[in-house]
Design an enzyme around this catalytic site. Structure first.
Site, mmCIF file in Angstrom:
data_model
loop_
_atom_site.group_PDB
_atom_site.id
_atom_site.type_symbol
_atom_site.label_atom_id
_atom_site.label_comp_id
_atom_site.label_asym_id
_atom_site.label_seq_id
_atom_site.Cartn_x
_atom_site.Cartn_y
_atom_site.Cartn_z
ATOM 1 N N ASP A 69 -48.524 -45.969 -43.718
ATOM 2 C CA ASP A 69 -47.986 -47.333 -43.706
ATOM 3 C C ASP A 69 -47.537 -47.727 -45.107
ATOM 4 O O ASP A 69 -47.782 -46.997 -46.075
ATOM 5 C CB ASP A 69 -49.019 -48.324 -43.135
ATOM 6 C CG ASP A 69 -50.439 -48.045 -43.616
ATOM 7 O OD1 ASP A 69 -50.596 -47.403 -44.675
ATOM 8 O OD2 ASP A 69 -51.390 -48.459 -42.947
ATOM 9 N N ASP A 71 -60.949 -55.814 -38.502
ATOM 10 C CA ASP A 71 -60.458 -56.348 -37.220
ATOM 11 C C ASP A 71 -60.099 -55.244 -36.230
ATOM 12 O O ASP A 71 -59.482 -55.508 -35.201
ATOM 13 C CB ASP A 71 -59.261 -57.281 -37.456
ATOM 14 C CG ASP A 71 -58.044 -56.561 -38.049
ATOM 15 O OD1 ASP A 71 -58.115 -55.324 -38.259
ATOM 16 O OD2 ASP A 71 -57.025 -57.233 -38.296
ATOM 17 N N GLU A 103 -52.248 -54.173 -36.045
ATOM 18 C CA GLU A 103 -53.222 -55.251 -35.925
ATOM 19 C C GLU A 103 -53.560 -55.493 -34.443
ATOM 20 O O GLU A 103 -52.883 -54.967 -33.556
ATOM 21 C CB GLU A 103 -52.647 -56.524 -36.568
ATOM 22 C CG GLU A 103 -52.386 -56.400 -38.073
ATOM 23 C CD GLU A 103 -53.664 -56.428 -38.925
ATOM 24 O OE1 GLU A 103 -54.724 -55.969 -38.462
ATOM 25 O OE2 GLU A 103 -53.592 -56.905 -40.084
ATOM 26 N N HIS A 157 -58.080 -52.597 -36.795
ATOM 27 C CA HIS A 157 -56.751 -51.966 -36.903
ATOM 28 C C HIS A 157 -56.846 -50.516 -37.371
ATOM 29 O O HIS A 157 -57.796 -50.136 -38.055
ATOM 30 C CB HIS A 157 -55.809 -52.791 -37.800
ATOM 31 C CG HIS A 157 -56.132 -52.806 -39.263
ATOM 32 N ND1 HIS A 157 -56.027 -53.957 -40.033
ATOM 33 C CD2 HIS A 157 -56.532 -51.834 -40.136
ATOM 34 C CE1 HIS A 157 -56.320 -53.663 -41.289
ATOM 35 N NE2 HIS A 157 -56.645 -52.395 -41.384
HETATM 36 C C1 F6R Z 1 -54.340 -48.001 -45.071
HETATM 37 C C2 F6R Z 1 -54.540 -48.337 -43.676
HETATM 38 C C3 F6R Z 1 -55.599 -49.279 -43.241
HETATM 39 C C4 F6R Z 1 -56.938 -49.028 -43.922
HETATM 40 C C5 F6R Z 1 -57.971 -50.070 -43.459
HETATM 41 C C6 F6R Z 1 -59.307 -49.885 -44.136
HETATM 42 O O1 F6R Z 1 -53.293 -47.048 -45.203
HETATM 43 O O2 F6R Z 1 -53.804 -47.859 -42.890
HETATM 44 O O3 F6R Z 1 -55.748 -49.149 -41.850
HETATM 45 O O4 F6R Z 1 -57.384 -47.748 -43.619
HETATM 46 O O5 F6R Z 1 -57.478 -51.341 -43.703
HETATM 47 O O6 F6R Z 1 -59.151 -50.112 -45.502
HETATM 48 P P1 F6R Z 1 -60.350 -49.813 -46.519
HETATM 49 O O7 F6R Z 1 -60.566 -48.351 -46.496
HETATM 50 O O8 F6R Z 1 -59.842 -50.277 -47.857
HETATM 51 O O9 F6R Z 1 -61.520 -50.576 -46.021
#
Ligand code: F6R
Length: 261
Positions: free
Chosen positions: A67, A136, A143, A138
């Site tokens: 992403d 959440d 989302e 995702h």
């Molecule tokens: C990042 C991504 C997100 C993160 C998620 C957890 O490329 O795709 O889905 O993996 O937000 O983020 P952290 O690891 O910072 O808690």
């Protein structure tokens, strides 16, 4: 899906890095899908150590982004392109040609999304996709209520995700972009092996819903239930909400050493 409970994030990083190294020994030009955020950093550190110790040759590996933020200026240190270059591409000694990601600064974002899905397919598809999970639920930036069949597209971040990610922007939520390009859930499900790492108590509810709850667009990570080869690696804190934790531990303990994840 297979659920592996590890003592801490370092152990999770080592386990997953070894799976990636094993893949590269079998397929030196494997396409590795990488996630950003805090969680996967121990994986990248462990994999870079294996390369430095000559346990694996990653020189032909290819890397692709999951992403990207929309609208950050080119070269912004928190753009996911910059993060992946800094945390993965450079430590592994790869050149930038081996790395692909969606263009978050494109004038026509919709066309950039279609182009990225096509580029992934033309590259032969992702061999192993690393995932984190949002509080959440995702995956990528799909989302809650993302279509389970979605393709790479623009999404609007929830307030929760912007709050969670403000730590990368000097704690200032106003600096966190509202929009992102993310591989869709349908795109993610096309990878040959999905590996999700979750660590820390803040992820426990989301992990329990994704692993043991119903398949639901409200919990995008539950889509891993549809995949034939999905591995969820959690530390003890992130496993705290799992009703089947003992069963998962026993299943993994009974697995032959050679089988890996
Ligand atoms: C990042 C991504 C997100 C993160 C998620 C957890 O490329 O795709 O889905 O993996 O937000 O983020 P952290 O690891 O910072 O808690």
């Amino acid at each position: 899906m297979e659920v592996v409970i590890v003592p801490d994030s370092a152990a999770g990083g080592e386990l997953i890095a070894e799976a990636m190294a094993d893949l590269l020994r079998r397929k030196p030009d494997a396409l590795l899908g990488v996630a950003t955020g805090s969680t996967p950093l121990p994986i990248y550190q462990a994999l870079a150590a294996k390369v430095a110790n000559k346990e694996v040759d990653a020189s032909r590996a290819r890397v692709c982004q999951l992403d990207e933020y929309v609208g950050l200026p080119a070269g912004h240190p928190e753009s996911y392109r910059s993060v992946v270059l800094r945390e993965v591409v450079e430590p592994l000694g790869l050149d930038q040609d081996s790395f692909m990601g969606p263009d978050g600064s494109a004038e026509d974002v919709a066309a950039a999304c279609v182009a990225y899905d096509r580029a992934l397919a033309e590259a032969g598809g992702v061999d192993l996709q690393l995932l984190g999970i949002g509080t959440d639920g995702h995956i990528g930036f799909n989302e809650p209520c993302s279509s389970l069949a979605s393709r790479t597209r623009i999404k609007t971040l929830t307030q929760q995700t912007r709050v969670d990610n403000a730590r990368f922007f000097e704690g200032d939520i106003e600096q966190v972009p509202h929009h992102v390009i993310t591989q869709g859930i349908g795109t993610i499900l096309e990878a040959r092996h999905l590996v999700l790492l979750a660590t820390g108590e803040a992820k426990a509810d989301a992990v329990a819903l994704a692993v043991e709850g119903p398949l639901s667009a409200l919990v995008p990570a539950s889509a891993l239930q549809l995949h034939p080869h999905a591995t969820v690696v959690v530390d003890e804190a992130a496993a705290a909400g799992l009703k089947l934790a003992d069963y998962f531990r026993a299943t993994y303990a009974a697995k032959p050493d050679w089988q890996g994840i």
